[in-house]
Structures are given as C-alpha cells and as structure tokens.
Motif scaffolding. Structure first.
Motif, PDB file in Angstrom:
ATOM      1  N   GLY A  20      47.365  16.931  36.497  1.00  0.00           N
ATOM      2  CA  GLY A  20      46.870  17.059  35.772  1.00  0.00           C
ATOM      3  C   GLY A  20      45.703  17.080  35.638  1.00  0.00           C
ATOM      4  N   CYS A  21      44.609  16.328  36.805  1.00  0.00           N
ATOM      5  CA  CYS A  21      43.962  15.629  37.239  1.00  0.00           C
ATOM      6  C   CYS A  21      42.865  16.022  38.094  1.00  0.00           C
ATOM      7  CB  CYS A  21      43.595  13.962  36.738  1.00  0.00           C
ATOM      8  SG  CYS A  21      44.029  13.714  35.481  1.00  0.00           S
ATOM      9  N   VAL A  22      43.658  16.800  39.124  1.00  0.00           N
ATOM     10  CA  VAL A  22      42.759  17.076  40.526  1.00  0.00           C
ATOM     11  C   VAL A  22      43.656  18.911  40.383  1.00  0.00           C
ATOM     12  CG1 VAL A  22      42.801  17.298  42.724  1.00  0.00           C
ATOM     13  CG2 VAL A  22      42.653  14.581  41.766  1.00  0.00           C
ATOM     14  N   ARG A  23      44.717  19.534  40.332  1.00  0.00           N
ATOM     15  CA  ARG A  23      45.182  20.382  40.616  1.00  0.00           C
ATOM     16  C   ARG A  23      44.823  21.334  39.404  1.00  0.00           C
ATOM     17  NH1 ARG A  23      50.853  22.920  40.443  1.00  0.00           N
ATOM     18  NH2 ARG A  23      50.497  24.418  38.730  1.00  0.00           N
ATOM     19  N   ALA A  24      44.378  20.988  38.086  1.00  0.00           N
ATOM     20  CA  ALA A  24      44.065  21.225  37.140  1.00  0.00           C
ATOM     21  C   ALA A  24      42.349  22.295  36.697  1.00  0.00           C
ATOM     22  CB  ALA A  24      44.568  21.370  35.584  1.00  0.00           C
ATOM     23  N   PRO A  25      41.698  21.104  37.206  1.00  0.00           N
ATOM     24  CA  PRO A  25      40.243  21.271  36.997  1.00  0.00           C
ATOM     25  C   PRO A  25      39.978  22.064  38.533  1.00  0.00           C
ATOM     26  CG  PRO A  25      40.265  18.997  37.739  1.00  0.00           C
ATOM     27  CD  PRO A  25      41.675  19.906  37.393  1.00  0.00           C
ATOM     28  N   LEU A  26      40.771  21.892  39.628  1.00  0.00           N
ATOM     29  CA  LEU A  26      40.651  22.803  40.971  1.00  0.00           C
ATOM     30  C   LEU A  26      40.851  24.362  40.781  1.00  0.00           C
ATOM     31  CD1 LEU A  26      41.466  20.396  44.191  1.00  0.00           C
ATOM     32  CD2 LEU A  26      39.074  20.917  42.998  1.00  0.00           C
TER      33      LEU A  26
ATOM     34  N   GLY B 216      47.972   3.595  37.707  1.00  0.00           N
ATOM     35  CA  GLY B 216      47.137   3.771  38.616  1.00  0.00           C
ATOM     36  C   GLY B 216      47.348   5.033  38.903  1.00  0.00           C
ATOM     37  N   GLU B 217      47.015   6.172  37.915  1.00  0.00           N
ATOM     38  CA  GLU B 217      46.369   7.504  37.487  1.00  0.00           C
ATOM     39  C   GLU B 217      45.305   6.828  37.931  1.00  0.00           C
ATOM     40  OE1 GLU B 217      49.743   6.220  34.194  1.00  0.00           O
ATOM     41  OE2 GLU B 217      48.137   5.630  35.128  1.00  0.00           O
ATOM     42  N   LEU B 218      44.600   8.976  38.381  1.00  0.00           N
ATOM     43  CA  LEU B 218      43.387   9.138  38.868  1.00  0.00           C
ATOM     44  C   LEU B 218      43.269  10.290  37.995  1.00  0.00           C
ATOM     45  CD1 LEU B 218      43.917   7.728  42.606  1.00  0.00           C
ATOM     46  CD2 LEU B 218      42.787   6.366  41.071  1.00  0.00           C
ATOM     47  N   ARG B 219      41.923  10.037  38.544  1.00  0.00           N
ATOM     48  CA  ARG B 219      40.750  12.002  37.962  1.00  0.00           C
ATOM     49  C   ARG B 219      39.808  11.903  39.264  1.00  0.00           C
ATOM     50  NH1 ARG B 219      38.484  10.790  31.869  1.00  0.00           N
ATOM     51  NH2 ARG B 219      36.825   9.172  32.415  1.00  0.00           N
ATOM     52  N   LEU B 220      39.694  13.028  39.015  1.00  0.00           N
ATOM     53  CA  LEU B 220      38.274  13.775  40.004  1.00  0.00           C
ATOM     54  C   LEU B 220      37.608  13.207  38.815  1.00  0.00           C
ATOM     55  CD1 LEU B 220      39.178  17.378  41.035  1.00  0.00           C
ATOM     56  CD2 LEU B 220      39.036  15.219  42.509  1.00  0.00           C
ATOM     57  N   HIS B 221      35.944  12.328  39.920  1.00  0.00           N
ATOM     58  CA  HIS B 221      34.488  12.102  39.355  1.00  0.00           C
ATOM     59  C   HIS B 221      34.117  12.288  40.730  1.00  0.00           C
ATOM     60  CE1 HIS B 221      31.563   9.998  36.715  1.00  0.00           C
ATOM     61  NE2 HIS B 221      31.935   8.947  37.777  1.00  0.00           N
ATOM     62  N   ARG B 222      32.386  12.038  40.127  1.00  0.00           N
ATOM     63  CA  ARG B 222      31.459  11.724  40.884  1.00  0.00           C
ATOM     64  C   ARG B 222      30.160  12.670  40.390  1.00  0.00           C
ATOM     65  NH1 ARG B 222      30.326  13.589  46.611  1.00  0.00           N
ATOM     66  NH2 ARG B 222      28.270  12.251  47.520  1.00  0.00           N
ATOM     67  N   ASP B 223      29.347  11.348  40.055  1.00  0.00           N
ATOM     68  CA  ASP B 223      28.399  11.533  40.021  1.00  0.00           C
ATOM     69  C   ASP B 223      26.686  11.790  40.024  1.00  0.00           C
ATOM     70  OD1 ASP B 223      27.791   8.409  40.141  1.00  0.00           O
ATOM     71  OD2 ASP B 223      27.567   8.178  38.608  1.00  0.00           O
ATOM     72  N   ASP B 224      27.209  11.505  41.473  1.00  0.00           N
ATOM     73  CA  ASP B 224      25.775  12.016  42.967  1.00  0.00           C
ATOM     74  C   ASP B 224      26.042  13.261  43.142  1.00  0.00           C
ATOM     75  OD1 ASP B 224      27.853  10.579  43.817  1.00  0.00           O
ATOM     76  OD2 ASP B 224      26.649   9.620  45.108  1.00  0.00           O
ATOM     77  N   GLY B 225      26.999  13.650  43.087  1.00  0.00           N
ATOM     78  CA  GLY B 225      27.719  15.285  43.931  1.00  0.00           C
ATOM     79  C   GLY B 225      28.535  15.580  44.056  1.00  0.00           C
ATOM     80  N   PRO B 226      28.564  16.752  44.570  1.00  0.00           N
ATOM     81  CA  PRO B 226      30.878  17.622  44.268  1.00  0.00           C
ATOM     82  C   PRO B 226      31.876  16.885  44.558  1.00  0.00           C
ATOM     83  CG  PRO B 226      29.808  18.080  46.718  1.00  0.00           C
ATOM     84  CD  PRO B 226      28.632  16.887  46.190  1.00  0.00           C
ATOM     85  N   ALA B 227      32.428  16.552  43.950  1.00  0.00           N
ATOM     86  CA  ALA B 227      33.796  15.605  43.821  1.00  0.00           C
ATOM     87  C   ALA B 227      34.522  15.887  44.795  1.00  0.00           C
ATOM     88  CB  ALA B 227      34.558  15.957  41.973  1.00  0.00           C
ATOM     89  N   VAL B 228      34.874  17.305  45.193  1.00  0.00           N
ATOM     90  CA  VAL B 228      35.311  17.894  45.955  1.00  0.00           C
ATOM     91  C   VAL B 228      34.887  19.132  46.483  1.00  0.00           C
ATOM     92  CG1 VAL B 228      37.800  19.802  46.339  1.00  0.00           C
ATOM     93  CG2 VAL B 228      38.189  18.005  44.884  1.00  0.00           C
TER      94      VAL B 228
END
Length: 419
Positions: free
Chosen positions: A176-182, A269-281
């Motif tokens: 849900g939080c990695v594959r879907a946005p990718l 322990g669920e995680l989601r993609l996030h980065r506010d100073d560059g690309p998350a992936v």
C-alpha cells in the motif's frame, strides 16, 4: 553433540534423560516475538536498496519457467522499472494478454501465453497454501487497535495477532505505501503492463505470511509447495521488478535509495515513503520518485514550492502537500487570500478557526479556505495547522467547520460542548 558422538565417560543418566525430553512448545507470546523478528527480516528485504543478486534471481526464474514447461529465457537486465517499459511494451514476448478469463485466452491452459500460465500457476499455489493456513491472505488486513501483546492478553486469537504482526504490517507497508506510489509514478496509467509485472522484493508481503506460518508451526505445507514458494522467496530476496515473456525475461535492478517514515498512528511497525530533502526512491539510472508523507509529488513540491505553482496544480493531494511544504500561513500570505472571519473553535478550545476567500482563478472554482488547528499533538510536540476547502457561500467559520463533519454550525458547536 552429534548423534554419532558417544556420550562422555561419566555422563549422568539425568543428562541423557534431559536430552531425550522434547522442549515445551513456545508460548503465544514467544511465537509473536518470533513472528515480529521474521517480519522485520522480510521488511528489510522488501526495502533493500542494493544491487540485485542476479545469479540467484535468474536461477529462480529459470526454475519457474521449467515448472510451467518452458525453457530457460534470455535475461535482459535494466537499471529501473521505467527502463524496462520500451522492451516490455514493444515486444509481444514480454507483453502478451494475460487475463485468466474471457475471449483473449485459448480454452486449453497449455496454449495460454506464458505470463498467463505463470499467473495461473501462482494462483493455484496460493489457493493450496491458503487452504493450509485456514484463510486467504490475498487481500486481508487484520488490524488490531492495541499492541500484539495487549491483544493476546485480551484474548484475541493467536492467528489473528500473527496476521496483524506479519501480513497487515507488510501489506500496508510494501503493497500500500511503497508499491502503490511507485506504480503511480513509474508505470503508465493505461495499465499497459497489468498482469505481466511481478514486483520481486515488494512481493515479500504475501510470501512472508506463508513463510512465517510454516516457521511458527501454525501450518504444514507440502514439500512441493514449499519449494515453489521458496522460488518466489528467492526473488523477493534478490531482485526488483520483473516481466516474464516467451523466451525473454526482463529484470529490473533494485533502488539505490529508499526513504521511509513510521505511518502515523500505526501500532505494529507500518511504514510509508517519505523524504522532505530529496527523492524518497532513487535508481541507478537517475530515475527518482519524490514522496511527501506517503503522497507522490512532482520534484518542485520538494525543491521550490510557490503559490504560483500550487495554483497551476490540478491534483488536490499534490496541491495540499505543496501548501503544507511552505506552510499554510505563508501560502495564505503569498496567495493574497482575503480574510473573511475568525471564530473560536468549539471542538478545540483555545484555538481559532480562520476563514479565507479563494478566488476562482486560483483553484479553478470559487471556494473558501478554513484554517484549523489539529487537536492532536505531533511527534515534535506542536499542533499542526491545516486548511480545508469549503463551499464559497460560507461566511461563518463555525458553520464551515460543521459542514466538514456533515453538521450544521449549531449542531457542531452543541455536539462538541457535550463531549
């Protein structure tokens, strides 16, 4: 001591008796603790940012081809999923129709395109594994409102706790939080690769559930099915996305960077993609995916958000992310929004509701912006401000706040005062 080693001279009978006594079965709490360790291990594979182990991945795919009656394919490696698309979409060997029903497939399964036969092979495998587990793990997410230990203490069945500890965590994170946005950013929205894309490390969310059930002794699988599951486990541990086709298999490298943050409110322990100073992936060929708090965004949202760019953005979620990036107060000032009214928030004593007019030319329609203060405290101890779009006819901030809950202003105020 190995079975072939004789006992030491003078060894006591009690020691021999102790060795022959089977250990007690693990308690539910011990099983949950082990499930969490195994889940963490699978999550690490799912979020791995290192080069693929090409020999292992190719060996697993070759064996899968053999099991569906196909010779070993030619392997084409690419640095990222987008780099695979010209090959996958332009070559019918790697992009055949794969629907498992309807007029696109011959009646005889052995005449189906390879991708369809592989999909059917996995579907049959998972149905047998589900029968052993006792329920389907294909779409289920079994959330618990408490921690795993609290749930056990309250009498929640062990299997439901394991499901949450393993499958719900991995499915929420990887699917849900990695594959879907990718997929949103990397693959065409037309669905041109639907049914032919396998996700390698991101498929760990369904593989791990069966693996953990077997390791904990909660399900017994046949040797043949375990071996077949093991091939997909090898792929989850060794590669990124891949596309099987007739005589050719396109394999994508894993990312070189993956950045995540804990999912707000998650207990397991669920995680989601996030980065506010560059690309998350990021991938080795420079392919980048920018994500703010789980929302895929264009690079300008991270690098140079402005009111002008925000007003040109049609996607509401991207617009919201960009406004939050510069701050609602600064956005209101940059956009020159006209202040309509202020009122105390009955639902959040000590905080105010601010209503602003948004001209049609800014958001493409007449609207008003209600600026509110979140009643919940953020991890940094602050109360976040956020804006809500409300219809343009509202002049009273309290009535506008009530509208967001489906209530009149009077009912909103009265309801909150009683709670």
């Amino acid at each position: 001591m190995s079975p072939a080693t004789p006992p030491r001279e003078g060894a006591s009978r009690g020691a021999r008796t102790a060795r022959s006594t089977p250990p007690p079965p693990p308690s539910p709490y011990e099983r949950v603790a082990l499930a969490r360790l195994l889940t963490d291990d699978w999550l690490a594979h799912g979020l791995a940012a290192r080069p693929a182990d090409r020999p292992r991945a190719e060996a697993a795919v070759t064996e899968l081809y053999r099991l569906i009656g196909e010779p070993a394919p030619e392997f084409v490696w690419v640095p990222s999923p987008p780099a695979a698309l010209p090959i996958v979409l332009d070559d019918p060997r790697t992009h055949p129709p794969v629907r498992l029903s309807g007029a696109t497939l011959p009646q005889q399964a052995e005449q189906w395109p390879l991708a369809a036969r592989l999909a059917s092979f996995v579907l049959d495998l998972r149905e047998r594994l589900d029968a052993r587990v006792g329920h389907s793990v294909r779409t289920g997410a079994w959330p618990l409102a408490t921690t795993s230990e609290q749930a056990l203490a309250e009498g929640v069945p062990l299997r439901r706790v394991i499901d949450t500890t393993v499958h719900a965590v991995l499915r929420t994170t990887l699917h849900g939080c990695v594959r879907a946005p990718l997929r949103t950013r990397l693959l065409p929205l037309t669905g041109g690769t639907d049914g032919t894309t396998w996700y390698g490390q991101l498929d760990a969310h369904w593989i791990a559930h069966y693996d953990v059930y077997a390791r904990l002794g909660l399900a017994e699988f046949g040797r043949r099915d375990l071996g077949r599951l093991g091939l997909f486990a090898e792929l989850a541990r060794s590669t990124g996305w891949w596309w099987p086709g007739e005589g050719r298999c396109v394999m994508a490298e894993r990312p070189t960077e993956i950045h995540t943050e804990p999912l707000p409110g998650a207990l397991h322990g669920e995680l989601r993609l996030h980065r506010d100073d560059g690309p998350a992936v990021r991938f080795a060929d420079g392919t980048e995916v920018h994500v703010l708090h789980g929302t895929p965004v264009p690079p300008w949202v991270i690098n140079d958000p402005t009111a002008e760019r925000i007003h040109g953005e049609r996607n509401v979620e991207v617009r919201r992310s960009a406004i939050e990036r510069i701050g609602w107060g600064d956005y209101i000032e940059q956009a020159g929004l006209r202040h309509v009214a202020t009122a105390g928030d009955p639902g959040n004593p000590g905080s105010d509701l601010h209503l602003y007019d948004v001209p049609r030319e800014l958001w493409g329609r007449p609207a008003r912006l209600l600026l509110v203060v979140n009643g919940s405290v953020e991890p940094d101890g602050q109360h976040r401000r956020y804006g809500l779009s409300v219809p343009a006819h509202f002049d009273d901030p309290v009535a506008a706040a009530g509208w967001t809950y489906g209530l009149s202003g009077e009912h909103y105020a009265q309801l909150v005062r009683r709670t």
